[in-house]
Design a protein around this motif. Structure first.
Motif: not given
Length: 334
Positions: A105, A108, A111-112, A116
């Motif tokens: 995770s 990223l 916001h991504y 996730f």
């Protein structure tokens, strides 16, 4: 005032007030409310490390809290593992699951990353609800044993359980304060201020972010284990997004990026909602606008706004003063 509270004298006073709370609590219900607040304060300290200090909003934090709770419950109920061995295992399992999830995770950003982790939280909830052979499904785990005695110390009464939760909170806050005030804590803040800046300073981004993530979920896992031992029951709802949002609210009220702020929010907000119980279903009509007003007028939380105001005063006090204009010298023979 906050500077005094964050000093040794202030923390000692807060510890003394916590230790004396059972003497004037009045009944076991208040001890239960405060003990539960302490448990969520431990988890919120972990969320604040990855969010407030490192700048990565983990929306699966409650899911990792549930992993710790279920690990303790499964080991003690189904396999009859001694409590304290299961408690250590709860943290180890949570960190072991968090390692690959964090590695994936944290690739990223912004916001991504949050989206996730929100998906990860939903998956964890579904796994806990549907994997009946391991987690007992929607029924949950009942009859979880309480903490076993440590020498002469027993944890049977509400007061004894209160002091156990309080001791873990003091330990967790002390460790977190040491982390955040160390060189490692400054690297977390540098990453929060900008990845490019951190890389320019020679900070290994992925390794440092992953370390913050692991410590964060470790706090959540052990808080979940304490919650399971305190309530003696754990269900899939522990992994629900509502718990993550509650912990986020505690951070926002108290102040992101401080150790004192999450503690303040985790204790003040539950007591505020308890005080509004006489309003029944209308209490959230009042509590909601109060929270909105707090976010608008104190965007950094209570502790964070106080620290920002104090920093502005200090900057104004050391602002250089322009030199006074000297009178013109008369020309010779004038």
């Amino acid at each position: 005032m906050l500077k005094w509270i964050e000093g040794r004298s202030g923390w000692a006073l807060l510890a003394a007030l916590g230790a004396l709370f059972p003497l004037f609590a009045g009944n076991d219900y208040r001890l239960t409310v405060m003990s539960t607040a302490y448990i969520f304060a431990i988890a919120t300290l972990g969320l604040n490390l990855i969010t407030g200090y490192t700048g990565q909003f983990n929306m699966a934090h409650a899911g990792f809290m549930a992993i710790g709770a279920y690990t303790l419950g499964i080991l003690t109920v189904d396999y009859h593992v001694p409590f304290w061995i299961a408690f250590v295992a709860a943290g180890a399992v949570t960190a072991a699951i968090g390692l690959p999830l964090g590695w994936l995770s944290l690739r990223l950003k912004g916001h991504y990353f949050s989206i996730f982790t929100m998906c990860v939280g939903v998956i964890l909830f579904l796994v806990l609800e549907k994997w009946e052979s391991l987690t007992h499904g929607a029924v949950g785990l009942m009859g979880i044993p309480g903490p076993s005695p440590i020498g002469p110390l027993k944890f049977e009464t509400p007061a004894q359980m209160y002091y156990l939760m309080f001791a873990f909170l003091v330990l967790g806050a002390w460790v977190m304060k040491r982390i955040t005030h160390s060189l490692l804590g400054r690297t977390f803040i540098a990453i929060r201020n900008g990845d490019d800046l951190a890389e320019a300073l020679g900070i290994p981004l992925m390794r440092t972010k992953l370390l913050a993530f692991i410590v964060s979920v470790l706090y959540a896992g052990w808080a979940g284990a304490l919650y399971a031992a305190f309530v003696r029951f754990v269900g899939p709802d522990v992994a629900g997004a509502q718990n993550t949002f509650d912990m986020t609210m505690y951070m926002l009220v108290g102040g992101l990026g401080t150790v004192f702020g999450p503690l303040l929010g985790s204790i003040a907000v539950p007591w505020l909602t308890q005080m509004m119980q006489f309003l029944q279903e209308y209490r959230f009509v009042i509590f909601g606008p109060l929270l909105i007003a707090l976010v608008i007028f104190f965007p950094h939380g209570i502790a964070g706004s106080w620290m920002a105001w104090r920093a502005r005063r200090a900057a104004a006090a050391v602002r250089p003063v322009a030199p006074a204009t000297l009178p013109a010298t008369e020309a010779p023979g004038a």
